[in-house]
Design an enzyme around this catalytic site. Structure first.
Site, PDB file in Angstrom:
ATOM      1  N   TYR A 144       0.735  -1.227  -0.090  1.00 17.11           N
ATOM      2  CA  TYR A 144      -0.671   0.410  -0.037  1.00 17.11           C
ATOM      3  C   TYR A 144       0.999   1.253   0.062  1.00 17.11           C
ATOM      4  O   TYR A 144       2.006   1.145  -0.461  1.00 17.11           O
ATOM      5  CB  TYR A 144      -0.710  -0.441   1.089  1.00 17.11           C
ATOM      6  CG  TYR A 144      -1.225  -0.919   0.741  1.00 17.11           C
ATOM      7  CD1 TYR A 144      -3.009  -1.454   0.077  1.00 17.11           C
ATOM      8  CD2 TYR A 144      -1.873  -2.536   1.876  1.00 17.11           C
ATOM      9  CE1 TYR A 144      -3.689  -2.421  -0.020  1.00 17.11           C
ATOM     10  CE2 TYR A 144      -2.778  -3.328   1.854  1.00 17.11           C
ATOM     11  CZ  TYR A 144      -3.653  -3.609   0.337  1.00 17.11           C
ATOM     12  OH  TYR A 144      -4.547  -4.510   0.368  1.00 17.11           O
TER      13      TYR A 144
ATOM     14  N   ARG B 191       3.247  -1.268  11.384  1.00 23.81           N
ATOM     15  CA  ARG B 191       3.124  -2.519   9.705  1.00 23.81           C
ATOM     16  C   ARG B 191       4.309  -2.392   9.218  1.00 23.81           C
ATOM     17  O   ARG B 191       4.184  -1.564   8.497  1.00 23.81           O
ATOM     18  CB  ARG B 191       1.935  -3.472  10.039  1.00 23.81           C
ATOM     19  CG  ARG B 191       1.816  -4.991   9.632  1.00 23.81           C
ATOM     20  CD  ARG B 191       0.551  -5.117   9.042  1.00 23.81           C
ATOM     21  NE  ARG B 191       0.807  -6.680  10.080  1.00 23.81           N
ATOM     22  CZ  ARG B 191      -0.342  -7.730   9.643  1.00 23.81           C
ATOM     23  NH1 ARG B 191      -1.011  -7.577   8.460  1.00 23.81           N
ATOM     24  NH2 ARG B 191      -0.245  -9.301   9.608  1.00 23.81           N
TER      25      ARG B 191
END
Length: 370
Positions: free
Chosen positions: A186, A233
């Protein structure tokens, strides 16, 4: 000797009852057309509140940040109110829950972002990547992503501010903290990984430059809500959604060291989890442990034995169990007591109603029914 997974752990100001994490998993059940969390989602998370920590599903920070149909946002008052139902339900069951904040960048389609062209680090299309759309006319389904436009410095500043505001919104919604989604291909990952970033300014080229956007977003969120409520993350070795780095050990060791300077509360590493995937090198895990002083979470293909060993070895402080949490709302109890695990129905993972979301029984309920 008590199972290491059931030793308590301190996470910032939170005292967690065990080291089992329910990691973020997209389920596409947000109310439409508002993309707001709802009572169904509140029930789902509350059922799983015996995890030491829940990280809620990826939640877009803006309309442009949405990659898939029916995923929740956290940028409107209605969305904040929806998430408040979830956090209240989890807290009533004694659980702790972080929001995962994401912007998908190029991993989307104009149908999911109001007809706009997606944005990314560079004007590079993610190859062989499809996303789930609902254009209101045809049957919802998967379509190829399109070529994004390269973000300008003004775009970068706007998105940093959206992350900062989303962190504040998450705290307003009752979350105990936030996890920045910088993994799985992403937007932030599109800046970090060398093969997704061909910029020639201060955000491209060297590892230091490719990590700059990550650092600026983290700085903004730490400033807004405090380092003890910010986790990040990363996915060093995955090629999900078309992002690949030429030197992942060097890049992600540097990322761990950078994040250590911001004193974030945890670093969550997503390992490759397909069946024949290579294991994450032990040397890399040791390098991360040396570079980053906070709580380290690993997730990917763990069973209870491997998870306990990772904690005993000192490589992980907590371990995420993704798919097992789908069909086992009482997963910590099943692990502790050695009960068998139920298997989830893959056809109900994305979209739909309570079927495959909140109708999985606990082991005790299952025993009563047979």
């Amino acid at each position: 000797m008590k199972n290491a997974l059931f030793q308590p752990i301190q996470l910032g100001t939170l005292s967690l009852k065990n080291r089992i994490v329910m990691p973020p998993m997209t389920r596409s059940r947000a109310s439409q057309p508002s993309n707001a969390a709802n009572e169904l989602m509140a029930t789902y998370y509350a059922q799983r509140a015996s995890a030491g920590l829940i990280v809620a599903e990826g939640t877009q920070i803006s309309a442009m940040g949405q990659g898939y149909a029916w995923t929740p946002g956290i940028y409107t008052a209605e969305q904040i109110a929806g998430w408040k139902k979830v956090t209240d339900a989890v807290h009533q069951q004694g659980g702790a829950i972080f929001a995962q904040l994401w912007h998908v960048g190029r991993v989307t389609h104009p149908d999911n972002i109001g007809g706009e062209q997606p944005i990314s680090s560079s004007a590079l299309k993610a190859e062989n990547v499809k996303v789930f759309i609902d254009n209101g006319t045809d049957e919802p389904g998967f379509v190829d992503v399109v070529e994004p436009r390269e973000m300008t410095k003004a775009d970068i500043n706007i998105v940093i501010e959206q992350y900062r505001q989303a962190a504040l919104n998450a705290i307003e919604a009752g979350f105990d903290g936030i996890e920045l989604h910088a993994a799985n291909g992403y937007l932030i990952n599109q800046f970090i990984d060398s093969e997704a970033n061909n910029r020639t300014d201060e955000y491209g080229g060297s590892i230091e430059n490719r990590l700059r956007f990550l650092g600026e977003v983290v700085a903004a969120m730490v400033d807004a809500i405090g380092a003890d409520r910010v986790g990040v993350r990363l996915a060093p070795f995955t090629s999900l959604n078309g992002t690949v780095d030429a030197t992942p050990v060097d890049t992600y060791t540097a990322a761990a060291a950078l994040l250590n300077t911001y004193k974030i509360v945890y670093l969550h590493i997503a390992e490759v989890d397909w069946d024949d995937a290579p294991d994450t090198p032990q040397g890399f895990k040791q390098a991360v442990r040396d570079a980053y002083q906070g709580v380290i979470i690993y997730a990917g293909r763990y069973d209870s034995k491997r998870a306990e060993q990772a904690i005993k070895d000192g490589m992980a402080d907590m371990v995420g169990f993704g798919r097992p949490f789908v069909a086992n709302p009482d997963l910590p109890s099943r692990i502790e007591k050695g009960h068998p695990l139920a298997q989830h129905d893959p056809s109900t993972l994305f979209g739909g109603d309570e079927k495959g979301l909140t109708d999985y029984p606990t082991y005790a309920q299952y025993r009563l029914a047979i």
